[in-house]
Motif scaffolding. Sequence first.
Motif, short mmCIF file in Angstrom:
data_model
loop_
_atom_site.label_atom_id
_atom_site.label_comp_id
_atom_site.label_asym_id
_atom_site.label_seq_id
_atom_site.Cartn_x
_atom_site.Cartn_y
_atom_site.Cartn_z
N ALA A 362 0.82 -1.22 0.00
CA ALA A 362 0.00 0.00 0.00
C ALA A 362 0.85 1.26 0.00
CB ALA A 362 -0.92 0.00 1.21
N ALA A 363 0.32 2.31 -0.60
CA ALA A 363 1.00 3.60 -0.57
C ALA A 363 1.09 4.09 0.87
CB ALA A 363 0.25 4.62 -1.42
N PRO A 364 2.18 4.74 1.25
CA PRO A 364 2.31 5.25 2.62
C PRO A 364 1.15 6.18 2.97
CG PRO A 364 4.40 5.43 1.46
CD PRO A 364 3.39 5.04 0.45
N ALA A 365 0.60 6.00 4.16
CA ALA A 365 -0.53 6.82 4.59
C ALA A 365 -0.10 8.22 4.96
CB ALA A 365 -1.23 6.16 5.78
N ASP A 366 1.17 8.38 5.35
CA ASP A 366 1.68 9.68 5.74
C ASP A 366 3.20 9.67 5.60
OD1 ASP A 366 2.60 8.24 8.01
OD2 ASP A 366 0.76 8.73 9.09
N VAL A 367 3.82 10.81 5.89
CA VAL A 367 5.27 10.94 5.74
C VAL A 367 6.00 10.00 6.68
CG1 VAL A 367 7.21 12.51 6.13
CG2 VAL A 367 5.22 13.28 4.84
N GLU A 368 5.48 9.84 7.88
CA GLU A 368 6.13 8.95 8.85
C GLU A 368 6.19 7.52 8.33
OE1 GLU A 368 5.07 12.62 10.54
OE2 GLU A 368 3.71 11.17 9.59
N GLU A 369 5.10 7.06 7.72
CA GLU A 369 5.11 5.71 7.17
C GLU A 369 6.06 5.61 5.98
OE1 GLU A 369 2.00 2.44 5.31
OE2 GLU A 369 1.23 3.99 6.66
N ALA A 370 6.09 6.65 5.16
CA ALA A 370 7.01 6.67 4.02
C ALA A 370 8.46 6.57 4.49
CB ALA A 370 6.81 7.93 3.19
N LEU A 371 8.79 7.31 5.54
CA LEU A 371 10.15 7.28 6.07
C LEU A 371 10.46 5.93 6.71
CD1 LEU A 371 10.40 10.88 7.57
CD2 LEU A 371 11.55 10.00 5.53
N ALA A 372 9.47 5.28 7.30
CA ALA A 372 9.69 3.96 7.88
C ALA A 372 9.99 2.94 6.78
CB ALA A 372 8.46 3.53 8.68
N ILE A 373 9.24 3.00 5.67
CA ILE A 373 9.51 2.12 4.54
C ILE A 373 10.89 2.42 3.96
CG2 ILE A 373 8.80 1.51 2.19
CD1 ILE A 373 5.89 2.07 3.10
N ASP A 374 11.18 3.70 3.83
CA ASP A 374 12.48 4.14 3.32
C ASP A 374 13.61 3.54 4.15
OD1 ASP A 374 14.03 6.49 1.70
OD2 ASP A 374 14.75 6.45 3.77
N ALA A 375 13.47 3.56 5.48
CA ALA A 375 14.51 3.03 6.36
C ALA A 375 14.66 1.52 6.19
CB ALA A 375 14.18 3.36 7.81
N GLN A 376 13.54 0.80 6.06
CA GLN A 376 13.60 -0.65 5.84
C GLN A 376 14.35 -0.99 4.55
OE1 GLN A 376 9.96 -3.05 6.19
NE2 GLN A 376 8.96 -1.25 7.07
N VAL A 377 14.02 -0.26 3.51
CA VAL A 377 14.62 -0.55 2.20
C VAL A 377 16.11 -0.21 2.21
CG1 VAL A 377 14.57 -0.02 -0.27
CG2 VAL A 377 12.43 -0.19 1.02
N ARG A 378 16.46 0.88 2.89
CA ARG A 378 17.88 1.23 2.97
C ARG A 378 18.68 0.14 3.70
NH1 ARG A 378 19.13 6.78 2.00
NH2 ARG A 378 17.25 7.88 1.35
N ARG A 379 18.12 -0.39 4.78
CA ARG A 379 18.81 -1.48 5.50
C ARG A 379 18.94 -2.71 4.60
NH1 ARG A 379 15.61 0.44 9.87
NH2 ARG A 379 14.02 -1.15 9.47
N TRP A 380 17.85 -3.07 3.93
CA TRP A 380 17.87 -4.24 3.05
C TRP A 380 18.89 -4.04 1.93
CZ3 TRP A 380 17.21 -5.31 -2.06
CH2 TRP A 380 16.92 -6.62 -2.41
N SER A 381 18.90 -2.86 1.34
CA SER A 381 19.82 -2.58 0.22
C SER A 381 21.27 -2.58 0.69
CB SER A 381 19.47 -1.24 -0.42
OG SER A 381 18.15 -1.23 -0.91
N THR A 382 21.50 -2.01 1.86
CA THR A 382 22.86 -1.98 2.41
C THR A 382 23.35 -3.39 2.70
OG1 THR A 382 22.48 0.21 3.37
CG2 THR A 382 24.32 -1.08 4.27
N ASP A 383 22.48 -4.22 3.28
CA ASP A 383 22.83 -5.62 3.53
C ASP A 383 23.09 -6.37 2.22
OD1 ASP A 383 22.53 -5.16 6.22
OD2 ASP A 383 20.53 -6.09 6.35
N GLY A 384 22.29 -6.06 1.21
CA GLY A 384 22.48 -6.69 -0.09
C GLY A 384 23.81 -6.33 -0.71
N LEU A 385 24.21 -5.09 -0.57
CA LEU A 385 25.52 -4.67 -1.08
C LEU A 385 26.64 -5.38 -0.36
CD1 LEU A 385 24.95 -0.82 -1.49
CD2 LEU A 385 25.37 -2.46 -3.32
N ALA A 386 26.49 -5.52 0.96
CA ALA A 386 27.52 -6.22 1.74
C ALA A 386 27.63 -7.68 1.31
CB ALA A 386 27.20 -6.12 3.22
N ALA A 387 26.48 -8.31 1.05
CA ALA A 387 26.48 -9.71 0.62
C ALA A 387 27.15 -9.86 -0.75
CB ALA A 387 25.05 -10.23 0.56
N ARG A 388 26.89 -8.90 -1.64
CA ARG A 388 27.52 -8.96 -2.96
C ARG A 388 29.04 -8.82 -2.84
NH1 ARG A 388 23.92 -6.33 -7.63
NH2 ARG A 388 21.87 -6.87 -6.85
#
Length: 390
Positions: A362-388
Amino acid sequence: MTLTVSVLGATGSIGRSTADLLDQHRDRFRVGAVAGGRDAAALARVARELGAGFAALADPEGGPALRDALAGSGIPCGAGPSAVIEAATRDADLVVAAVSGAAGLAPTSAAIRLGRTVALANKESLVCAGDAFMRDARRFGARILPMDSEHNALAQAIGEGRIDDVTRMTITASGGPFRTATREAIAAASAREAAAHPTWSMGMKINIDSATLMNKGLELIEAHHLFAVEAGRLDCVVHPQSIVHALVTWRDGAVTAGLYLPDMRVPIAHCLGLGARLGIARGRPLDLAATGSLTFERPDEARFPCLRIARAALAAGGAQPTVMNAANEIAVAAYIAGRIGFYDIAALVEDACEAFAARCPAAPADVEEALAIDAQVRRWSTDGLAARAG
């Protein structure tokens, strides 16, 4: 009448162009606040030159340096996210939102929730939380003025016309430094080569987004929210001369185009004028005879897959644009650091979009939710880079 203007992102390329216009028209404007990222000396210089009422540095550790640089000026200052929010919410007739990246969401949202008129140059606000931003703008009576060159040109081309009469809105891309390069040459390119934009002088991250054509994808998503136009009526063409910034095609076949030389002061002046036209010192008029020819071509999504990925995110909707933007910011930073290659940017972003399609539908309901998704994806992407790398 004197208008009070606050400038968020005052030390970036758009902020500097805005400061130039404010300085040229001191009789029309006063500066309520300026905010910058990490460069305390540059922010203090802008604050002093414009006589700002307040200065804020996003870097919380830069507070002492900013205070020292402003010593004797009488300009109060602060550092850290709360200080930037204070700059965004100080009394102002117009807030220029030019903070780069997802970092611009919170201060831009704060200004909108106070019903301010916001000149928006932070496209990520609408990419990451477009539904919430536009809903808040309607709820709190805020006015959003597009300051990106393409969207400002669209707004000017539409004028008093009806969106329902528009069959297509087209934004242009210069094609970046690799427009005619082979895929093999692009794959081997360094970040310095990718950042060598042929037309615009922008920050490193935006220049690389232009080289990948991700920037055009972000702008298509931004246009979708700004003008409430579905993806099927949005398009992008490559225009190396960067003279035509956008085109509007009407139901009768007529096309209205926004043309000017590549100078960000033109759309900035349009926003600052709030309907009036401001003169631009040292600005050059467009001479089509001297330009000679204007050429257009379809973007090659095989060589520039980020545009395809962005189109897919727009079509999918929900949180996909939020995910895409966060992964792209991590990937571009890794590319600048020399940790990955050019095409690894698109690969990482596409992997993130696939991984989070079911997790965050679902689309973020507000900025706080958008930033929470942003933080999750950044962690996932950073971990993915480390794995590569491992």
